[in-house]
Design a protein around this motif. Structure first.
Motif, PDB file in Angstrom:
ATOM      1  N   LEU A 186       0.839  -1.202   0.000  1.00 46.86           N
ATOM      2  CA  LEU A 186       0.000   0.000   0.000  1.00 46.86           C
ATOM      3  C   LEU A 186       0.876   1.255   0.000  1.00 46.86           C
ATOM      4  N   ALA A 187       1.922   1.270   0.827  1.00 41.07           N
ATOM      5  CA  ALA A 187       2.811   2.429   0.855  1.00 41.07           C
ATOM      6  C   ALA A 187       3.507   2.605  -0.486  1.00 41.07           C
ATOM      7  N   LEU A 188       3.931   1.504  -1.100  1.00 42.03           N
ATOM      8  CA  LEU A 188       4.567   1.593  -2.415  1.00 42.03           C
ATOM      9  C   LEU A 188       3.581   2.105  -3.460  1.00 42.03           C
ATOM     10  N   ALA A 189       2.334   1.664  -3.385  1.00 42.65           N
ATOM     11  CA  ALA A 189       1.328   2.143  -4.332  1.00 42.65           C
ATOM     12  C   ALA A 189       1.126   3.646  -4.184  1.00 42.65           C
ATOM     13  N   ALA A 190       1.039   4.120  -2.947  1.00 40.44           N
ATOM     14  CA  ALA A 190       0.858   5.554  -2.720  1.00 40.44           C
ATOM     15  C   ALA A 190       2.064   6.333  -3.249  1.00 40.44           C
ATOM     16  N   TRP A 191       3.264   5.829  -3.006  1.00 38.81           N
ATOM     17  CA  TRP A 191       4.482   6.484  -3.502  1.00 38.81           C
ATOM     18  C   TRP A 191       4.450   6.576  -5.026  1.00 38.81           C
ATOM     19  N   ARG A 192       4.049   5.498  -5.661  1.00 40.84           N
ATOM     20  CA  ARG A 192       4.034   5.468  -7.124  1.00 40.84           C
ATOM     21  C   ARG A 192       2.984   6.413  -7.696  1.00 40.84           C
ATOM     22  N   VAL A 193       1.840   6.496  -7.045  1.00 40.76           N
ATOM     23  CA  VAL A 193       0.818   7.441  -7.497  1.00 40.76           C
ATOM     24  C   VAL A 193       1.353   8.862  -7.450  1.00 40.76           C
ATOM     25  N   LEU A 194       2.137   9.162  -6.440  1.00 43.73           N
ATOM     26  CA  LEU A 194       2.674  10.511  -6.285  1.00 43.73           C
ATOM     27  C   LEU A 194       3.851  10.798  -7.204  1.00 43.73           C
ATOM     28  N   PHE A 195       4.732   9.804  -7.420  1.00 45.56           N
ATOM     29  CA  PHE A 195       6.036  10.122  -7.990  1.00 45.56           C
ATOM     30  C   PHE A 195       6.423   9.331  -9.236  1.00 45.56           C
ATOM     31  N   PHE A 196       5.597   8.445  -9.727  1.00 41.91           N
ATOM     32  CA  PHE A 196       6.021   7.584 -10.841  1.00 41.91           C
ATOM     33  C   PHE A 196       5.060   7.695 -12.012  1.00 41.91           C
ATOM     34  N   ARG A 197       5.618   7.999 -13.176  1.00 41.10           N
ATOM     35  CA  ARG A 197       4.844   8.039 -14.414  1.00 41.10           C
ATOM     36  C   ARG A 197       5.564   7.193 -15.458  1.00 41.10           C
ATOM     37  N   PRO A 198       5.064   5.995 -15.742  1.00 43.99           N
ATOM     38  CA  PRO A 198       5.773   5.129 -16.689  1.00 43.99           C
ATOM     39  C   PRO A 198       5.650   5.635 -18.128  1.00 43.99           C
ATOM     40  N   GLY A 199       6.642   5.292 -18.918  1.00 38.84           N
ATOM     41  CA  GLY A 199       6.578   5.639 -20.331  1.00 38.84           C
ATOM     42  C   GLY A 199       7.963   5.733 -20.939  1.00 38.84           C
TER      43      GLY A 199
ATOM     44  N   VAL B 234      20.231  11.112 -12.575  1.00 37.93           N
ATOM     45  CA  VAL B 234      19.421  11.930 -11.679  1.00 37.93           C
ATOM     46  C   VAL B 234      19.227  11.259 -10.324  1.00 37.93           C
ATOM     47  N   ALA B 235      19.411   9.937 -10.252  1.00 39.09           N
ATOM     48  CA  ALA B 235      19.237   9.238  -8.983  1.00 39.09           C
ATOM     49  C   ALA B 235      20.189   9.764  -7.916  1.00 39.09           C
ATOM     50  N   CYS B 236      21.341  10.248  -8.331  1.00 34.80           N
ATOM     51  CA  CYS B 236      22.279  10.868  -7.390  1.00 34.80           C
ATOM     52  C   CYS B 236      22.297  12.386  -7.533  1.00 34.80           C
ATOM     53  N   HIS B 237      22.390  12.875  -8.764  1.00 33.44           N
ATOM     54  CA  HIS B 237      22.606  14.301  -8.997  1.00 33.44           C
ATOM     55  C   HIS B 237      21.314  15.121  -8.957  1.00 33.44           C
ATOM     56  N   GLY B 238      20.174  14.485  -8.760  1.00 35.77           N
ATOM     57  CA  GLY B 238      18.928  15.232  -8.702  1.00 35.77           C
ATOM     58  C   GLY B 238      18.483  15.579  -7.303  1.00 35.77           C
ATOM     59  N   GLY B 239      19.070  14.938  -6.304  1.00 32.48           N
ATOM     60  CA  GLY B 239      18.586  15.149  -4.948  1.00 32.48           C
ATOM     61  C   GLY B 239      17.297  14.382  -4.705  1.00 32.48           C
ATOM     62  N   ARG B 240      16.965  14.153  -3.460  1.00 36.03           N
ATOM     63  CA  ARG B 240      15.753  13.393  -3.122  1.00 36.03           C
ATOM     64  C   ARG B 240      14.967  14.121  -2.035  1.00 36.03           C
ATOM     65  N   ASN B 241      13.638  13.937  -2.089  1.00 35.41           N
ATOM     66  CA  ASN B 241      12.807  14.561  -1.077  1.00 35.41           C
ATOM     67  C   ASN B 241      12.689  13.643   0.144  1.00 35.41           C
ATOM     68  N   VAL B 242      11.852  14.029   1.096  1.00 37.61           N
ATOM     69  CA  VAL B 242      11.787  13.288   2.357  1.00 37.61           C
ATOM     70  C   VAL B 242      11.233  11.881   2.176  1.00 37.61           C
ATOM     71  N   LEU B 243      10.558  11.620   1.064  1.00 36.93           N
ATOM     72  CA  LEU B 243      10.027  10.283   0.804  1.00 36.93           C
ATOM     73  C   LEU B 243      10.914   9.499  -0.153  1.00 36.93           C
ATOM     74  N   GLY B 244      12.117  10.022  -0.413  1.00 41.27           N
ATOM     75  CA  GLY B 244      13.063   9.269  -1.225  1.00 41.27           C
ATOM     76  C   GLY B 244      12.850   9.387  -2.708  1.00 41.27           C
ATOM     77  N   ALA B 245      11.982  10.275  -3.151  1.00 36.80           N
ATOM     78  CA  ALA B 245      11.767  10.459  -4.580  1.00 36.80           C
ATOM     79  C   ALA B 245      12.730  11.506  -5.112  1.00 36.80           C
ATOM     80  N   THR B 246      13.097  11.358  -6.359  1.00 34.73           N
ATOM     81  CA  THR B 246      13.961  12.344  -6.988  1.00 34.73           C
ATOM     82  C   THR B 246      13.256  13.690  -6.967  1.00 34.73           C
TER      83      THR B 246
END
Length: 432
Positions: free
Chosen positions: A170-183, A209-221
């Motif tokens: 459930l937490a992963l699903a919420a994270w993906r809804v917020l931060f992941f757009r496939p394509g 970008v995984a390193c050079h983009g920085g991450r927010n408090v939830l670990g997203a770029t």
């Protein structure tokens, strides 16, 4: 009283139901995609397809996470420490029991494109599917074909050690809804084929970008514009690629950018820390055309404005005098009295200069602290098989000593540089 009791009972029933409804809505928004019909059957033993996959594996430095030092390559990696707990990279060899042996080419594509395992479970985004989703089906198939050529190694993957609730679907699903757009990647029609190739490699397989983009408090770029960030739990700072004060190469010749990626050393920079690992294991092995394409793209990154200078209180004069004395005692013999660096009679620069060095001047100065305290080597490459080695000084200098030395170095370059203290040094020298 009865009315209050009824309201209380109603709320006690309604709130859990609302929570269940919200959870169901999140899961529905991140429902598993239907697998498309497979393309024409692949000739998985096609040498051209396998070579294409090998290059993609190098670009992504897959071995860096999926291999244990001293262990079989790609058979599973050591713990990747995150603020949410430890994540263990899986076995990518074609072992049927513990690796990818039973994965179909469609399963593999779904993992890269949609971040889901062969059984449909959501993968932890420490696996960079937020970037590999840009890989087209042809590249996913090529990488799959190359991984099939590896020796099968039976090595079960260790279960992740994530804290609740980060270990739930459930937490992963919420994270993906917020931060992941496939394509998959779409070329920019106004740019050249070379630029598009470089942009695809940098943003997709290489996942810079995984390193050079920085991450927010939830670990997203947090910044797809390569704004830089401190690597979680490692305390190395991945400098911003779009700031002239940090790691921008906008005014570098393309050949110098290629040299940095290929050799780990260029006239105006040298790979250090995790970037040295990337050069050693990944970029030095890429085809020359791909390195040039990446360089062409990196030169065009849109620059961001530098922050306004902050008012800083000058350090005590005795601290600056102490830092200068420490430099003369421990640094000047190699780096030169004025920070000019060490040069061989042939003219080859062996010891990097500190004068004008962005590692010295950038904020935060985490990398400067780590270099002084822990030392390190540049990457061993074909052009420089025996790179300069910086000895550690943490056993010689206290945290206060390192703070004074680093402050003096920074103030020599910029009189407005921030002052370090022993607490800063203790904070940045720790980590992997």
């Amino acid at each position: 009283m009865k009315r209050s009791l009824k309201l209380g009972l109603g709320a006690a029933v309604a709130l859990p139901l609302l929570g269940l409804a919200a959870a169901a809505a999140v899961l529905a928004l991140d429902a598993a995609p239907a697998l498309p019909a497979s393309p024409a059957p692949l000739a998985l033993n096609d040498p051209a397809l396998i070579e294409r996959g090998r290059v993609l594996a190098l670009a992504g430095n897959c071995a860096g996470c999926h291999s244990t030092p001293g262990g079989a390559p790609y058979a599973g990696g050591p713990a990747l420490r995150t603020p949410f707990g430890a994540v263990y990279a899986g076995n990518l060899t074609p072992d049927a029991r513990t690796g990818l042996g039973r994965w179909s080419v469609d399963d593999f594509w779904r993992a890269l494109q949609h971040g889901r395992s062969a059984d449909g479970r959501r993968l932890v985004p420490a696996f960079p599917y937020t970037e590999t989703t840009l890989m087209p089906r042809a590249d996913s198939d090529a990488l799959y074909a190359w991984l099939r050529t590896l020796p099968a190694v039976q090595q079960p993957a260790r279960p992740h050690e994530l804290r609740w609730p980060y270990n739930t679907q459930l937490a992963l699903a919420a994270w993906r809804v917020l931060f992941f757009r496939p394509g998959p990647w779409q070329d920019h029609p106004a740019q050249s084929a070379e630029w598009n190739r470089g942009a695809y490699l940098v943003n997709g397989p290489a996942h810079c970008v995984a390193c050079h983009g920085g991450r927010n408090v939830l670990g997203a770029t947090a910044d797809a514009g390569f704004g830089g960030g401190l690597l979680p739990t490692r305390n190395w700072y991945a400098p911003a690629l779009n700031r002239t004060s940090q790691a921008s190469v906008a005014d570098w010749p393309v050949e110098d950018i290629v040299a940095l990626l290929r050799d780990g050393r260029a006239p105006r920079g040298q790979a250090l820390g995790p970037m040295a690992e990337v050069v050693a294991q990944s970029t030095q092995h890429l085809p020359a055309a791909d390195l040039r394409a990446m360089a062409v793209y990196l030169k065009t990154l849109t620059m961001v404005a530098e922050p306004a200078p902050r008012h800083v209180d000058p350090p005590a004069l005795e601290r600056l005098a102490r830092g200068e004395k420490l430099y003369a005692e421990h640094c000047a013999d190699c780096h030169g009295a004025t920070g000019e660096g060490g040069v061989l009679p042939s003219g080859e620069r062996v010891v990097p200069p500190l004068a004008g060095n962005r590692v010295v001047t950038m904020d935060p100065p985490a990398n400067l602290v780590r270099a002084i305290a822990l030392g390190g080597f540049g990457p061993a490459t074909a052009a420089h098989p025996r790179p300069f080695g910086m000895p550690p000084f943490a056993h010689v200098l206290s945290d206060a000593d390192i703070a004074d030395l680093a402050t003096w170095l920074r103030r020599r370059e910029n009189p407005q540089a921030t002052t370090l203290n022993a607490f800063d040094v203790a904070r940045w020298r720790g980590g992997d």
